[in-house]
Design a protein around this motif. Structure first.
Motif, PDB file in Angstrom:
ATOM      1  N   PRO A  36      -0.933 -15.182   1.302  1.00  0.00           N
ATOM      2  CA  PRO A  36      -1.803 -14.540   0.314  1.00  0.00           C
ATOM      3  C   PRO A  36      -2.553 -13.347   0.906  1.00  0.00           C
ATOM      4  CG  PRO A  36      -2.075 -16.925   0.279  1.00  0.00           C
ATOM      5  CD  PRO A  36      -1.249 -16.600   1.490  1.00  0.00           C
ATOM      6  N   GLU A  37      -3.011 -12.459   0.047  1.00  0.00           N
ATOM      7  CA  GLU A  37      -3.705 -11.250   0.496  1.00  0.00           C
ATOM      8  C   GLU A  37      -4.898 -11.589   1.389  1.00  0.00           C
ATOM      9  OE1 GLU A  37      -4.813  -8.887  -2.823  1.00  0.00           O
ATOM     10  OE2 GLU A  37      -2.751  -8.428  -3.429  1.00  0.00           O
ATOM     11  N   GLN A  38      -5.675 -12.589   0.992  1.00  0.00           N
ATOM     12  CA  GLN A  38      -6.864 -12.940   1.769  1.00  0.00           C
ATOM     13  C   GLN A  38      -6.473 -13.395   3.172  1.00  0.00           C
ATOM     14  OE1 GLN A  38     -10.018 -12.411   0.922  1.00  0.00           O
ATOM     15  NE2 GLN A  38     -10.659 -13.134   2.943  1.00  0.00           N
ATOM     16  N   ALA A  39      -5.410 -14.200   3.280  1.00  0.00           N
ATOM     17  CA  ALA A  39      -4.957 -14.664   4.587  1.00  0.00           C
ATOM     18  C   ALA A  39      -4.469 -13.497   5.438  1.00  0.00           C
ATOM     19  CB  ALA A  39      -3.848 -15.699   4.414  1.00  0.00           C
ATOM     20  N   LEU A  40      -3.745 -12.555   4.829  1.00  0.00           N
ATOM     21  CA  LEU A  40      -3.265 -11.379   5.565  1.00  0.00           C
ATOM     22  C   LEU A  40      -4.434 -10.506   6.009  1.00  0.00           C
ATOM     23  CD1 LEU A  40      -0.146 -10.397   3.413  1.00  0.00           C
ATOM     24  CD2 LEU A  40      -0.133 -11.310   5.744  1.00  0.00           C
ATOM     25  N   ALA A  41      -5.451 -10.387   5.166  1.00  0.00           N
ATOM     26  CA  ALA A  41      -6.626  -9.598   5.526  1.00  0.00           C
ATOM     27  C   ALA A  41      -7.335 -10.195   6.733  1.00  0.00           C
ATOM     28  CB  ALA A  41      -7.574  -9.506   4.330  1.00  0.00           C
ATOM     29  N   LEU A  42      -7.469 -11.524   6.753  1.00  0.00           N
ATOM     30  CA  LEU A  42      -8.111 -12.189   7.891  1.00  0.00           C
ATOM     31  C   LEU A  42      -7.254 -12.067   9.147  1.00  0.00           C
ATOM     32  CD1 LEU A  42      -9.436 -15.433   6.145  1.00  0.00           C
ATOM     33  CD2 LEU A  42     -10.809 -13.532   7.057  1.00  0.00           C
ATOM     34  N   GLU A  43      -5.931 -12.219   8.982  1.00  0.00           N
ATOM     35  CA  GLU A  43      -5.023 -12.157  10.125  1.00  0.00           C
ATOM     36  C   GLU A  43      -5.078 -10.796  10.817  1.00  0.00           C
ATOM     37  OE1 GLU A  43      -0.179 -12.266  11.040  1.00  0.00           O
ATOM     38  OE2 GLU A  43      -0.955 -12.911   9.076  1.00  0.00           O
ATOM     39  N   HIS A  44      -5.169  -9.737  10.013  1.00  0.00           N
ATOM     40  CA  HIS A  44      -5.117  -8.379  10.571  1.00  0.00           C
ATOM     41  C   HIS A  44      -6.484  -7.712  10.651  1.00  0.00           C
ATOM     42  CE1 HIS A  44      -0.740  -8.499  10.489  1.00  0.00           C
ATOM     43  NE2 HIS A  44      -0.785  -8.913   9.246  1.00  0.00           N
ATOM     44  N   ALA A  45      -7.523  -8.462  10.310  1.00  0.00           N
ATOM     45  CA  ALA A  45      -8.900  -7.957  10.399  1.00  0.00           C
ATOM     46  C   ALA A  45      -9.089  -6.673   9.598  1.00  0.00           C
ATOM     47  CB  ALA A  45      -9.290  -7.741  11.865  1.00  0.00           C
ATOM     48  N   VAL A  46      -8.619  -6.696   8.363  1.00  0.00           N
ATOM     49  CA  VAL A  46      -8.763  -5.552   7.461  1.00  0.00           C
ATOM     50  C   VAL A  46      -9.247  -6.065   6.109  1.00  0.00           C
ATOM     51  CG1 VAL A  46      -6.962  -4.193   8.597  1.00  0.00           C
ATOM     52  CG2 VAL A  46      -6.350  -5.702   6.698  1.00  0.00           C
ATOM     53  N   SER A  47      -9.526  -5.135   5.216  1.00  0.00           N
ATOM     54  CA  SER A  47      -9.966  -5.510   3.876  1.00  0.00           C
ATOM     55  C   SER A  47      -8.777  -5.895   2.999  1.00  0.00           C
ATOM     56  CB  SER A  47     -10.714  -4.347   3.221  1.00  0.00           C
ATOM     57  OG  SER A  47      -9.823  -3.262   2.992  1.00  0.00           O
ATOM     58  N   ARG A  48      -9.048  -6.576   1.894  1.00  0.00           N
ATOM     59  CA  ARG A  48      -7.982  -6.950   0.976  1.00  0.00           C
ATOM     60  C   ARG A  48      -7.359  -5.723   0.330  1.00  0.00           C
ATOM     61  NH1 ARG A  48      -9.098 -12.056  -2.871  1.00  0.00           N
ATOM     62  NH2 ARG A  48      -6.954 -11.484  -3.395  1.00  0.00           N
ATOM     63  N   ILE A  49      -8.154  -4.673   0.097  1.00  0.00           N
ATOM     64  CA  ILE A  49      -7.606  -3.462  -0.508  1.00  0.00           C
ATOM     65  C   ILE A  49      -6.599  -2.797   0.429  1.00  0.00           C
ATOM     66  CG2 ILE A  49      -9.440  -1.942   0.326  1.00  0.00           C
ATOM     67  CD1 ILE A  49      -7.597  -1.721  -3.054  1.00  0.00           C
ATOM     68  N   THR A  50      -6.849  -2.903   1.749  1.00  0.00           N
ATOM     69  CA  THR A  50      -5.896  -2.372   2.729  1.00  0.00           C
ATOM     70  C   THR A  50      -4.591  -3.150   2.662  1.00  0.00           C
ATOM     71  OG1 THR A  50      -7.638  -1.600   4.218  1.00  0.00           O
ATOM     72  CG2 THR A  50      -5.480  -1.988   5.193  1.00  0.00           C
ATOM     73  N   VAL A  51      -4.677  -4.467   2.600  1.00  0.00           N
ATOM     74  CA  VAL A  51      -3.475  -5.294   2.475  1.00  0.00           C
ATOM     75  C   VAL A  51      -2.745  -4.972   1.188  1.00  0.00           C
ATOM     76  CG1 VAL A  51      -2.652  -7.654   2.136  1.00  0.00           C
ATOM     77  CG2 VAL A  51      -4.368  -7.175   3.891  1.00  0.00           C
ATOM     78  N   ARG A  52      -3.510  -4.793   0.097  1.00  0.00           N
ATOM     79  CA  ARG A  52      -2.893  -4.511  -1.197  1.00  0.00           C
ATOM     80  C   ARG A  52      -2.106  -3.202  -1.153  1.00  0.00           C
ATOM     81  NH1 ARG A  52      -7.357  -5.327  -4.459  1.00  0.00           N
ATOM     82  NH2 ARG A  52      -7.036  -7.543  -4.079  1.00  0.00           N
ATOM     83  N   ARG A  53      -2.655  -2.210  -0.492  1.00  0.00           N
ATOM     84  CA  ARG A  53      -1.961  -0.923  -0.383  1.00  0.00           C
ATOM     85  C   ARG A  53      -0.696  -1.050   0.461  1.00  0.00           C
ATOM     86  NH1 ARG A  53      -7.493   2.489   0.811  1.00  0.00           N
ATOM     87  NH2 ARG A  53      -8.101   2.852  -1.369  1.00  0.00           N
TER      88      ARG A  53
END
Length: 274
Positions: free
Chosen positions: A33-50
């Motif tokens: 999920p986006e939230q898990a990817l954001a935590l994994e890569h230490a970025v915001s959810r909007i960054t993951v979404r892009r």
């Protein structure tokens, strides 16, 4: 700030793309999920979404509202594998396996470095052409050639769009004798990136070849840029015993020079497909 955010998006995009390409996530499987990817890569959810949006644009994933992001199966064209030691066979095989799109064709003064490599007379013009080779309809290589005008006028723009350049040169009566070839890497410029459907700055195989006639005059300068996922270079080697002990030599050298080629053992590489 925008630049920092853009670099983070690209970093996440590249990491996820490599994970998909490497098979870490199988076709049909869901990405975290986006939230898990954001935590994994230490970025915001909007960054993951892009980053996910870019992967979707490339046809690597499918995003379903409320369900997640799923890896799509990919059909990648089988890469062309060029045997370094047999130039003529490579050109014939390339013609059978690919098609060509002529992008540019004209006559002009050659850049100083190319004029010197072709040993042109002062003021002698060249024919400059740009072709894109495609495999299964997808771009594989970006070819920029310079040929002395006296040779270029022996064939038409339409012929260059449908036949290998070397065959047209030989048809004109030129005796192709040898070639000097160097292989390296270059980064894709905006123009090349657009033609090859890659990102600006992507690493490409760069092959520079100068072909000479039987009198040592230059007859073609080629700069070929290849997508490394659609083109590979190979040389078969054999172990032999020489004056300085055992060493590796190209398999064709061990058997004698390939028929139709003049041996040039001083060249760093001999022949390749284009």
């Amino acid at each position: 700030m925008a630049g920092v955010e853009s670099s983070k998006t690209r970093q996440v995009y590249l990491l996820l793309r490599d994970r998909i390409a490497g098979g870490a996530v199988a076709a049909g499987a869901a990405l975290p999920p986006e939230q898990a990817l954001a935590l994994e890569h230490a970025v915001s959810r909007i960054t993951v979404r892009r980053a996910l949006a870019e992967l979707e644009r490339e046809g690597l994933v499918l995003r379903r509202q409320g369900a997640g992001t799923f890896v799509l199966p990919r059909h990648a064209p089988k890469p062309v594998i060029a045997e370094l030691s047999d130039m003529l066979a490579n050109i014939e095989a390339m013609g059978r396996a690919t098609e060509v799109r002529l992008v540019a064709f004209g006559y002009d003064q050659a850049p100083a470095a190319i004029a010197a490599s072709l040993k042109l007379a002062s003021g002698e013009r060249v024919q400059r052409s740009i072709r894109v080779r495609l495999i299964e309809g997808r771009p594989m290589s970006y070819l920029t050639t310079h040929v002395p005008e006296r040779i270029g006028v022996t064939y038409s723009e339409a012929e260059l769009a449908s036949r290998p350049l070397l065959s047209l040169i030989e048809r004109s009566g030129i005796a192709v004798a040898r070639a000097t070839q160097e292989i390296g890497a270059l980064l894709a410029s905006p123009e090349v990136a657009q033609a090859l459907e890659v990102e600006v700055g992507s690493a490409l195989i760069a092959l520079t070849r100068i072909i000479l006639d039987d009198q040592g005059r230059g007859i073609e300068h080629l700069l070929a840029l290849y997508r490394p996922d659609r083109y590979a270079l190979r040389m078969d080697l054999v172990r032999t015993r020489g004056a300085n002990g055992r060493r590796w030599v190209p398999a064709n050298d061990a058997k004698g020079p390939p028929r139709g080629l003049v041996p040039n053992h001083k060249a760093r590489h001999k022949g390749s497909a284009r």
